[in-house]
Design a protein around this motif. Structure first.
Motif, PDB file in Angstrom:
ATOM      1  N   ASN A 151      -0.919   6.692  57.397  1.00 60.83           N
ATOM      2  CA  ASN A 151       0.182   5.732  57.545  1.00 60.83           C
ATOM      3  C   ASN A 151       1.281   5.969  56.507  1.00 60.83           C
ATOM      4  O   ASN A 151       1.730   5.044  55.822  1.00 60.83           O
ATOM      5  N   ARG A 152       1.695   7.228  56.408  1.00 65.01           N
ATOM      6  CA  ARG A 152       2.742   7.611  55.456  1.00 65.01           C
ATOM      7  C   ARG A 152       3.799   8.435  56.187  1.00 65.01           C
ATOM      8  O   ARG A 152       3.856   9.645  56.060  1.00 65.01           O
ATOM      9  N   PRO A 153       4.629   7.765  56.992  1.00 63.17           N
ATOM     10  CA  PRO A 153       5.635   8.483  57.784  1.00 63.17           C
ATOM     11  C   PRO A 153       6.521   9.387  56.939  1.00 63.17           C
ATOM     12  O   PRO A 153       7.012   8.989  55.893  1.00 63.17           O
ATOM     13  N   LYS A 154       6.658  10.621  57.377  1.00 64.53           N
ATOM     14  CA  LYS A 154       7.520  11.627  56.757  1.00 64.53           C
ATOM     15  C   LYS A 154       7.169  11.940  55.300  1.00 64.53           C
ATOM     16  O   LYS A 154       7.972  12.491  54.567  1.00 64.53           O
ATOM     17  N   SER A 155       5.965  11.624  54.890  1.00 66.52           N
ATOM     18  CA  SER A 155       5.543  11.932  53.520  1.00 66.52           C
ATOM     19  C   SER A 155       5.348  13.433  53.302  1.00 66.52           C
ATOM     20  O   SER A 155       5.316  13.903  52.169  1.00 66.52           O
ATOM     21  N   LEU A 156       5.200  14.183  54.409  1.00 66.09           N
ATOM     22  CA  LEU A 156       5.004  15.634  54.323  1.00 66.09           C
ATOM     23  C   LEU A 156       6.219  16.375  54.868  1.00 66.09           C
ATOM     24  O   LEU A 156       6.108  17.470  55.419  1.00 66.09           O
ATOM     25  N   GLN A 157       7.393  15.779  54.694  1.00 66.66           N
ATOM     26  CA  GLN A 157       8.645  16.355  55.169  1.00 66.66           C
ATOM     27  C   GLN A 157       8.893  17.742  54.587  1.00 66.66           C
ATOM     28  O   GLN A 157       9.515  18.599  55.218  1.00 66.66           O
ATOM     29  N   GLU A 158       8.378  17.975  53.388  1.00 69.69           N
ATOM     30  CA  GLU A 158       8.558  19.263  52.722  1.00 69.69           C
ATOM     31  C   GLU A 158       8.120  20.433  53.594  1.00 69.69           C
ATOM     32  O   GLU A 158       8.769  21.491  53.615  1.00 69.69           O
ATOM     33  N   PHE A 159       7.043  20.258  54.357  1.00 69.09           N
ATOM     34  CA  PHE A 159       6.523  21.335  55.196  1.00 69.09           C
ATOM     35  C   PHE A 159       7.467  21.618  56.369  1.00 69.09           C
ATOM     36  O   PHE A 159       7.630  22.775  56.774  1.00 69.09           O
ATOM     37  N   PHE A 160       8.084  20.593  56.887  1.00 68.86           N
ATOM     38  CA  PHE A 160       9.048  20.770  57.978  1.00 68.86           C
ATOM     39  C   PHE A 160      10.314  21.442  57.448  1.00 68.86           C
ATOM     40  O   PHE A 160      10.850  22.354  58.080  1.00 68.86           O
ATOM     41  N   ASP A 161      10.778  20.995  56.289  1.00 72.82           N
ATOM     42  CA  ASP A 161      11.996  21.567  55.702  1.00 72.82           C
ATOM     43  C   ASP A 161      11.799  23.039  55.361  1.00 72.82           C
ATOM     44  O   ASP A 161      12.677  23.877  55.626  1.00 72.82           O
ATOM     45  N   HIS A 162      10.661  23.366  54.757  1.00 73.65           N
ATOM     46  CA  HIS A 162      10.389  24.744  54.354  1.00 73.65           C
ATOM     47  C   HIS A 162      10.276  25.661  55.573  1.00 73.65           C
ATOM     48  O   HIS A 162      10.801  26.784  55.572  1.00 73.65           O
ATOM     49  N   THR A 163       9.612  25.173  56.624  1.00 74.16           N
ATOM     50  CA  THR A 163       9.470  25.973  57.849  1.00 74.16           C
ATOM     51  C   THR A 163      10.822  26.213  58.505  1.00 74.16           C
ATOM     52  O   THR A 163      11.139  27.332  58.928  1.00 74.16           O
ATOM     53  N   ASN A 164      11.637  25.171  58.585  1.00 72.73           N
ATOM     54  CA  ASN A 164      12.967  25.306  59.192  1.00 72.73           C
ATOM     55  C   ASN A 164      13.850  26.274  58.408  1.00 72.73           C
ATOM     56  O   ASN A 164      14.677  26.988  58.990  1.00 72.73           O
ATOM     57  N   ALA A 165      13.653  26.310  57.099  1.00 70.18           N
ATOM     58  CA  ALA A 165      14.478  27.178  56.251  1.00 70.18           C
ATOM     59  C   ALA A 165      14.001  28.629  56.252  1.00 70.18           C
ATOM     60  O   ALA A 165      14.815  29.559  56.136  1.00 70.18           O
ATOM     61  N   LYS A 166      12.690  28.841  56.399  1.00 69.12           N
ATOM     62  CA  LYS A 166      12.126  30.174  56.239  1.00 69.12           C
ATOM     63  C   LYS A 166      11.660  30.855  57.525  1.00 69.12           C
ATOM     64  O   LYS A 166      11.426  32.064  57.536  1.00 69.12           O
ATOM     65  N   HIS A 167      11.514  30.093  58.580  1.00 70.31           N
ATOM     66  CA  HIS A 167      10.937  30.681  59.804  1.00 70.31           C
ATOM     67  C   HIS A 167      11.774  30.339  61.030  1.00 70.31           C
ATOM     68  O   HIS A 167      12.216  29.202  61.195  1.00 70.31           O
ATOM     69  N   THR A 168      11.986  31.328  61.865  1.00 69.35           N
ATOM     70  CA  THR A 168      12.664  31.133  63.143  1.00 69.35           C
ATOM     71  C   THR A 168      11.651  31.336  64.262  1.00 69.35           C
ATOM     72  O   THR A 168      11.013  32.399  64.349  1.00 69.35           O
ATOM     73  N   PHE A 169      11.468  30.337  65.087  1.00 74.35           N
ATOM     74  CA  PHE A 169      10.509  30.453  66.183  1.00 74.35           C
ATOM     75  C   PHE A 169      11.078  31.380  67.254  1.00 74.35           C
ATOM     76  O   PHE A 169      12.141  31.134  67.816  1.00 74.35           O
ATOM     77  N   SER A 170      10.337  32.447  67.498  1.00 74.33           N
ATOM     78  CA  SER A 170      10.817  33.501  68.397  1.00 74.33           C
ATOM     79  C   SER A 170      10.384  33.301  69.837  1.00 74.33           C
ATOM     80  O   SER A 170      11.011  33.842  70.751  1.00 74.33           O
ATOM     81  N   THR A 171       9.298  32.575  70.058  1.00 74.51           N
ATOM     82  CA  THR A 171       8.806  32.373  71.414  1.00 74.51           C
ATOM     83  C   THR A 171       9.272  31.014  71.936  1.00 74.51           C
ATOM     84  O   THR A 171       9.133  29.996  71.262  1.00 74.51           O
ATOM     85  N   LYS A 172       9.819  31.048  73.137  1.00 75.42           N
ATOM     86  CA  LYS A 172      10.398  29.851  73.744  1.00 75.42           C
ATOM     87  C   LYS A 172       9.365  28.739  73.887  1.00 75.42           C
ATOM     88  O   LYS A 172       9.669  27.550  73.678  1.00 75.42           O
ATOM     89  N   LEU A 173       8.137  29.111  74.222  1.00 72.44           N
ATOM     90  CA  LEU A 173       7.080  28.138  74.431  1.00 72.44           C
ATOM     91  C   LEU A 173       6.809  27.328  73.160  1.00 72.44           C
ATOM     92  O   LEU A 173       6.814  26.093  73.174  1.00 72.44           O
ATOM     93  N   VAL A 174       6.592  28.021  72.050  1.00 69.28           N
ATOM     94  CA  VAL A 174       6.268  27.334  70.794  1.00 69.28           C
ATOM     95  C   VAL A 174       7.487  26.599  70.241  1.00 69.28           C
ATOM     96  O   VAL A 174       7.367  25.504  69.692  1.00 69.28           O
ATOM     97  N   ASP A 175       8.657  27.188  70.416  1.00 71.99           N
ATOM     98  CA  ASP A 175       9.879  26.526  69.966  1.00 71.99           C
ATOM     99  C   ASP A 175      10.044  25.190  70.686  1.00 71.99           C
ATOM    100  O   ASP A 175      10.434  24.181  70.075  1.00 71.99           O
ATOM    101  N   GLY A 176       9.723  25.170  71.972  1.00 75.79           N
ATOM    102  CA  GLY A 176       9.793  23.919  72.738  1.00 75.79           C
ATOM    103  C   GLY A 176       8.799  22.896  72.232  1.00 75.79           C
ATOM    104  O   GLY A 176       9.112  21.700  72.142  1.00 75.79           O
TER     105      GLY A 176
END
Length: 254
Positions: A151-176
């Motif tokens: 019950n800690r909404p967005k408490s792990l935002q760091e993982f989303f930010d780091h992934t968005n900054a360092k990784h580009t999803f190449s497959t349409k399926l997973v990106d969706g």
């Protein structure tokens, strides 16, 4: 015990060790009861198993890559960018560990394992690229699950930010899938904010009602005090009040 069986048992122990290696990112963020590397790899393999038949990918190959991509961590541990190990050193350690693990089983199976790991490491096939995307997606999905579980909404935002900054999803399926996950997460946050605002408004009204009641009680107490004080003053002054004696009016003599 023959040499081949001894090696196979060592292989089993090393693969089993993956159940004990906790994922570094969750440990670093003090997540209660964090998943193991084995947990992570198993769900990745099951997701790969579930991909549509028209995906254009070799499903069996995706499953196998998912199962071997982190097996070196039974020896080197789960090395992340926060561990202070360079990307080159990390790759070298994992390559050595993978080579050792692969040498413990039959030549045919060991060679396939090692080649699949190298394919993943070099991102040299559509399946390897898909599994890399899957690796990131499964991690983000796990982060979202931990946020909900504790019950800690967005408490792990760091993982989303780091992934968005360092990784580009190449497959349409997973990106969706990732975009859908972000939408669900934002909706969950909006509902949480609305619930919190409603609770705060309710608390505010309750506080206002309590304050009003306290003010009313205070006025009542003040009124009682004033009446009591007036009565006390009256009681103190009553002995000093004397009745004046009135002389009778003399009768006129006729």
């Amino acid at each position: 015990m023959t040499s081949s069986v001894s090696k196979f048992f060592e292989f089993m122990r090393l693969i089993g060790q993956l159940k004990q290696v906790k994922r570094t990112g969750w440990v670093r963020k003090n997540v209660k009861d964090p998943e193991s590397v084995s947990d992570h790899m198993y769900r990745m393999a099951m997701i790969a198993f579930a991909i549509p038949s028209n995906s254009g990918l070799d499903r069996d190959k995706c499953i196998k890559i998912a199962l071997v991509h982190d097996m070196s961590e039974s020896i080197v541990g789960d090395l992340t960018p926060w561990c202070g190990v360079s990307k080159e050193d990390k790759s070298c350690r994992e390559k050595t560990a993978t080579s050792h693990i692969s040498s413990l089983i039959s030549e045919e199976a060991g060679k396939e394992m090692y080649q699949l790991w190298m394919e993943y490491e070099n991102q040299s096939s559509p399946e390897a690229i898909f599994v890399k995307d899957l690796d990131k997606f499964e991690m983000l999905f796990q982060a979202y699950e931990y946020e909900n579980l504790h019950n800690r909404p967005k408490s792990l935002q760091e993982f989303f930010d780091h992934t968005n900054a360092k990784h580009t999803f190449s497959t349409k399926l997973v990106d969706g899938w990732c975009k859908q996950l972000e939408m669900e997460r934002e909706l969950k946050q909006s509902k949480s904010d609305a619930t919190q605002s409603s609770a705060e408004l309710k608390q505010s009204k309750s506080d206002a009602t309590q304050s009003s009641a306290e003010l009313k009680q205070s006025k009542s107490d003040a009124t009682k005090s004033a009446v009591s004080l007036g009565k006390e003053k009256l009681d103190r002054s009553s002995p000093l009040i004397k009745k004046r004696k009135v002389d009778p009016v003399p009768e006129e003599k006729v």
